[in-house]
Scaffold this motif. Sequence first.
Motif, PDB file in Angstrom:
ATOM      1  N   TYR A   1       0.832  -1.200   0.000  1.00  0.00           N
ATOM      2  CA  TYR A   1       0.000   0.000   0.000  1.00  0.00           C
ATOM      3  C   TYR A   1       0.868   1.251   0.000  1.00  0.00           C
ATOM      4  CZ  TYR A   1      -3.231   3.618   1.532  1.00  0.00           C
ATOM      5  OH  TYR A   1      -3.969   4.778   1.619  1.00  0.00           O
ATOM      6  N   PHE A   2       0.575   2.167  -0.916  1.00  0.00           N
ATOM      7  CA  PHE A   2       1.236   3.475  -0.999  1.00  0.00           C
ATOM      8  C   PHE A   2       0.194   4.546  -0.729  1.00  0.00           C
ATOM      9  CE2 PHE A   2       2.387   7.030  -4.015  1.00  0.00           C
ATOM     10  CZ  PHE A   2       3.398   7.557  -3.233  1.00  0.00           C
ATOM     11  N   SER A   3       0.468   5.418   0.236  1.00  0.00           N
ATOM     12  CA  SER A   3      -0.546   6.368   0.706  1.00  0.00           C
ATOM     13  C   SER A   3      -0.746   7.577  -0.202  1.00  0.00           C
ATOM     14  CB  SER A   3      -0.160   6.879   2.095  1.00  0.00           C
ATOM     15  OG  SER A   3       0.995   7.713   2.006  1.00  0.00           O
ATOM     16  N   ASP A   4       0.085   7.728  -1.235  1.00  0.00           N
ATOM     17  CA  ASP A   4       0.230   8.967  -2.008  1.00  0.00           C
ATOM     18  C   ASP A   4       1.082   9.958  -1.212  1.00  0.00           C
ATOM     19  OD1 ASP A   4      -1.231   8.140  -4.183  1.00  0.00           O
ATOM     20  OD2 ASP A   4      -3.037   9.253  -3.648  1.00  0.00           O
ATOM     21  N   ILE A   5       1.874  10.720  -1.929  1.00  0.00           N
ATOM     22  CA  ILE A   5       2.585  11.842  -1.318  1.00  0.00           C
ATOM     23  C   ILE A   5       1.576  12.977  -1.159  1.00  0.00           C
ATOM     24  CG2 ILE A   5       4.418  13.541  -1.602  1.00  0.00           C
ATOM     25  CD1 ILE A   5       5.928  11.483  -3.285  1.00  0.00           C
ATOM     26  N   THR A   6       1.458  13.467   0.062  1.00  0.00           N
ATOM     27  CA  THR A   6       0.448  14.461   0.411  1.00  0.00           C
ATOM     28  C   THR A   6       1.122  15.737   0.907  1.00  0.00           C
ATOM     29  OG1 THR A   6      -0.998  12.654   1.127  1.00  0.00           O
ATOM     30  CG2 THR A   6      -1.613  14.880   1.791  1.00  0.00           C
ATOM     31  N   VAL A   7       0.544  16.873   0.562  1.00  0.00           N
ATOM     32  CA  VAL A   7       1.038  18.159   1.058  1.00  0.00           C
ATOM     33  C   VAL A   7       0.519  18.380   2.471  1.00  0.00           C
ATOM     34  CG1 VAL A   7       1.109  20.641   0.692  1.00  0.00           C
ATOM     35  CG2 VAL A   7       1.139  19.095  -1.278  1.00  0.00           C
ATOM     36  N   VAL A   8       1.433  18.570   3.410  1.00  0.00           N
ATOM     37  CA  VAL A   8       1.085  18.796   4.811  1.00  0.00           C
ATOM     38  C   VAL A   8       0.964  20.283   5.122  1.00  0.00           C
ATOM     39  CG1 VAL A   8       1.825  18.457   7.213  1.00  0.00           C
ATOM     40  CG2 VAL A   8       2.220  16.657   5.510  1.00  0.00           C
ATOM     41  N   ASN A   9       1.902  21.072   4.572  1.00  0.00           N
ATOM     42  CA  ASN A   9       1.926  22.493   4.916  1.00  0.00           C
ATOM     43  C   ASN A   9       2.673  23.269   3.836  1.00  0.00           C
ATOM     44  OD1 ASN A   9       1.406  24.722   6.579  1.00  0.00           O
ATOM     45  ND2 ASN A   9       3.387  24.550   7.587  1.00  0.00           N
ATOM     46  N   LEU A  10       2.375  24.554   3.745  1.00  0.00           N
ATOM     47  CA  LEU A  10       3.057  25.470   2.827  1.00  0.00           C
ATOM     48  C   LEU A  10       3.502  26.704   3.591  1.00  0.00           C
ATOM     49  CD1 LEU A  10       0.568  25.391  -0.203  1.00  0.00           C
ATOM     50  CD2 LEU A  10       2.814  24.322  -0.133  1.00  0.00           C
TER      51      LEU A  10
ATOM     52  N   GLU B   1       4.184  14.594  16.537  1.00  0.00           N
ATOM     53  CA  GLU B   1       3.622  15.916  16.278  1.00  0.00           C
ATOM     54  C   GLU B   1       2.156  15.813  15.863  1.00  0.00           C
ATOM     55  OE1 GLU B   1       5.989  18.253  13.628  1.00  0.00           O
ATOM     56  OE2 GLU B   1       7.844  17.941  14.772  1.00  0.00           O
ATOM     57  N   GLU B   2       1.359  16.702  16.420  1.00  0.00           N
ATOM     58  CA  GLU B   2      -0.085  16.664  16.211  1.00  0.00           C
ATOM     59  C   GLU B   2      -0.462  16.822  14.737  1.00  0.00           C
ATOM     60  OE1 GLU B   2      -4.060  16.260  17.275  1.00  0.00           O
ATOM     61  OE2 GLU B   2      -2.249  15.933  18.486  1.00  0.00           O
ATOM     62  N   LYS B   3       0.303  17.636  13.992  1.00  0.00           N
ATOM     63  CA  LYS B   3      -0.079  17.910  12.610  1.00  0.00           C
ATOM     64  C   LYS B   3      -0.026  16.671  11.725  1.00  0.00           C
ATOM     65  CE  LYS B   3       4.502  19.556  11.150  1.00  0.00           C
ATOM     66  NZ  LYS B   3       5.234  20.708  10.573  1.00  0.00           N
ATOM     67  N   TYR B   4       0.714  15.632  12.160  1.00  0.00           N
ATOM     68  CA  TYR B   4       0.795  14.414  11.360  1.00  0.00           C
ATOM     69  C   TYR B   4      -0.256  13.383  11.747  1.00  0.00           C
ATOM     70  CZ  TYR B   4       5.243  15.830   9.287  1.00  0.00           C
ATOM     71  OH  TYR B   4       6.211  16.483   8.583  1.00  0.00           O
ATOM     72  N   LYS B   5      -1.056  13.680  12.754  1.00  0.00           N
ATOM     73  CA  LYS B   5      -1.973  12.677  13.282  1.00  0.00           C
ATOM     74  C   LYS B   5      -2.920  12.138  12.215  1.00  0.00           C
ATOM     75  CE  LYS B   5      -5.104  11.808  17.144  1.00  0.00           C
ATOM     76  NZ  LYS B   5      -5.736  12.379  18.362  1.00  0.00           N
ATOM     77  N   SER B   6      -3.496  13.036  11.433  1.00  0.00           N
ATOM     78  CA  SER B   6      -4.448  12.582  10.410  1.00  0.00           C
ATOM     79  C   SER B   6      -3.746  11.923   9.229  1.00  0.00           C
ATOM     80  CB  SER B   6      -5.291  13.762   9.910  1.00  0.00           C
ATOM     81  OG  SER B   6      -4.469  14.749   9.313  1.00  0.00           O
ATOM     82  N   PHE B   7      -2.482  12.245   9.012  1.00  0.00           N
ATOM     83  CA  PHE B   7      -1.744  11.699   7.873  1.00  0.00           C
ATOM     84  C   PHE B   7      -1.208  10.295   8.161  1.00  0.00           C
ATOM     85  CE2 PHE B   7      -1.467  16.300   7.363  1.00  0.00           C
ATOM     86  CZ  PHE B   7      -1.859  16.450   6.036  1.00  0.00           C
ATOM     87  N   ARG B   8      -0.778  10.061   9.404  1.00  0.00           N
ATOM     88  CA  ARG B   8      -0.214   8.744   9.733  1.00  0.00           C
ATOM     89  C   ARG B   8      -1.298   7.723  10.017  1.00  0.00           C
ATOM     90  NH1 ARG B   8       1.123  11.670  14.688  1.00  0.00           N
ATOM     91  NH2 ARG B   8      -0.090  10.841  16.436  1.00  0.00           N
ATOM     92  N   SER B   9      -2.558   8.141   9.912  1.00  0.00           N
ATOM     93  CA  SER B   9      -3.698   7.262  10.161  1.00  0.00           C
ATOM     94  C   SER B   9      -3.634   6.788  11.610  1.00  0.00           C
ATOM     95  CB  SER B   9      -3.691   6.102   9.152  1.00  0.00           C
ATOM     96  OG  SER B   9      -4.836   5.314   9.261  1.00  0.00           O
ATOM     97  N   ASN B  10      -3.858   5.503  11.859  1.00  0.00           N
ATOM     98  CA  ASN B  10      -3.865   5.015  13.243  1.00  0.00           C
ATOM     99  C   ASN B  10      -2.576   4.288  13.605  1.00  0.00           C
ATOM    100  OD1 ASN B  10      -4.413   2.928  11.490  1.00  0.00           O
ATOM    101  ND2 ASN B  10      -5.867   1.883  12.837  1.00  0.00           N
ATOM    102  N   HIS B  11      -1.505   4.555  12.874  1.00  0.00           N
ATOM    103  CA  HIS B  11      -0.225   3.916  13.161  1.00  0.00           C
ATOM    104  C   HIS B  11       0.433   4.537  14.391  1.00  0.00           C
ATOM    105  CE1 HIS B  11      -0.700   2.951   8.818  1.00  0.00           C
ATOM    106  NE2 HIS B  11      -0.153   1.808   9.187  1.00  0.00           N
ATOM    107  N   THR B  12       1.003   3.690  15.220  1.00  0.00           N
ATOM    108  CA  THR B  12       1.818   4.122  16.339  1.00  0.00           C
ATOM    109  C   THR B  12       3.186   3.449  16.218  1.00  0.00           C
ATOM    110  OG1 THR B  12       1.044   2.301  17.749  1.00  0.00           O
ATOM    111  CG2 THR B  12      -0.185   4.389  17.842  1.00  0.00           C
ATOM    112  N   CYS B  13       4.179   4.007  16.904  1.00  0.00           N
ATOM    113  CA  CYS B  13       5.521   3.460  16.770  1.00  0.00           C
ATOM    114  C   CYS B  13       6.289   3.596  18.081  1.00  0.00           C
ATOM    115  CB  CYS B  13       6.283   4.176  15.650  1.00  0.00           C
ATOM    116  SG  CYS B  13       7.909   3.470  15.282  1.00  0.00           S
ATOM    117  N   GLU B  14       6.913   2.503  18.513  1.00  0.00           N
ATOM    118  CA  GLU B  14       7.872   2.560  19.610  1.00  0.00           C
ATOM    119  C   GLU B  14       9.156   3.164  19.061  1.00  0.00           C
ATOM    120  OE1 GLU B  14       8.497  -1.240  21.356  1.00  0.00           O
ATOM    121  OE2 GLU B  14       6.444  -1.426  22.117  1.00  0.00           O
ATOM    122  N   LEU B  15       9.490   4.353  19.529  1.00  0.00           N
ATOM    123  CA  LEU B  15      10.552   5.124  18.907  1.00  0.00           C
ATOM    124  C   LEU B  15      11.921   4.756  19.453  1.00  0.00           C
ATOM    125  CD1 LEU B  15       8.743   8.570  18.858  1.00  0.00           C
ATOM    126  CD2 LEU B  15       8.948   6.906  17.010  1.00  0.00           C
TER     127      LEU B  15
END
Length: 260
Positions: free
Chosen positions: A38-47, A162-176
């Motif tokens: 699955y490829f999510s498409d490259i999406t514009v987050v901010n300008l 970061e909050e701004k990526y919340k909708s873009f990363r969908s429901n993925h979480t990661c142990e950093l």
Amino acid sequence: MTHSDYILRRVDQRFKNNLNFFNSKIKQTLSRLNSKVYFSDITVVNLENNNRDIELFCYIKNLPDCGSKDKPLQDIVKLPSHRLSHSVFITAILTLDTNSEKLSIIKYNTEVKYCEFIKPATPTSLKGIIGFHYDFDDKEQPNHPIFHAQQNNKCGNRIFTEEKYKSFRSNHTCELDLEGPSQLKYIRIPTPQMDIFSTVIAVLADYIVHPTAEQHKDLFRNLLRDIHPYILPFNFNEFGRINNDFKQNKSTVSYWYPNF
């Protein structure tokens, strides 16, 4: 109108056309290379900066472990979902030169986070494998490659914090990951122009393109040929000591793979 729709209306039309073509071409090729990926498409987050600084994001999931390419292609295609355990998250910034007739890039940086399942039963719960940062050095120092990579496990962590990526990363979480040795920031590995477009190509080549399958050779060769005009060249007008190969834009990723 959604926030994403509003942002897209402000993007340079030439860049938007390139982005749309690239996204559609990747999905079209993926459907024939490995339809489970699955490829999510490259999406514009901010300008920012009068819409010239473009922040971008994408992810690629359901990737088989790279080592699986030692198997025949038919065995890879039949891999069960729990063996498609890797995901790659990419965030990037491009600064465009919008004043010239041909659109080009003045600056870029790309952060890549490689992840894998913690448990197959919860494929959106991930742990970090490794992180990389791709960018360029505009100081023209004799010991710094102009385009380079640096390994840093913190790269891409902000996608999950970061909050701004919340909708873009969908429901993925990661142990950093921990940051790792501080000395790593001084090690620069020369690369081609690894903006977000070239990075997506490199990830697909590593994980999906089979080394011996003739169909895959054809598909990847055709993909490189078709997307090459849509990978924006880097603008070296502010540089005084660039060799001719860089000026001819042979630093783009399309030139770095064998032509089968």
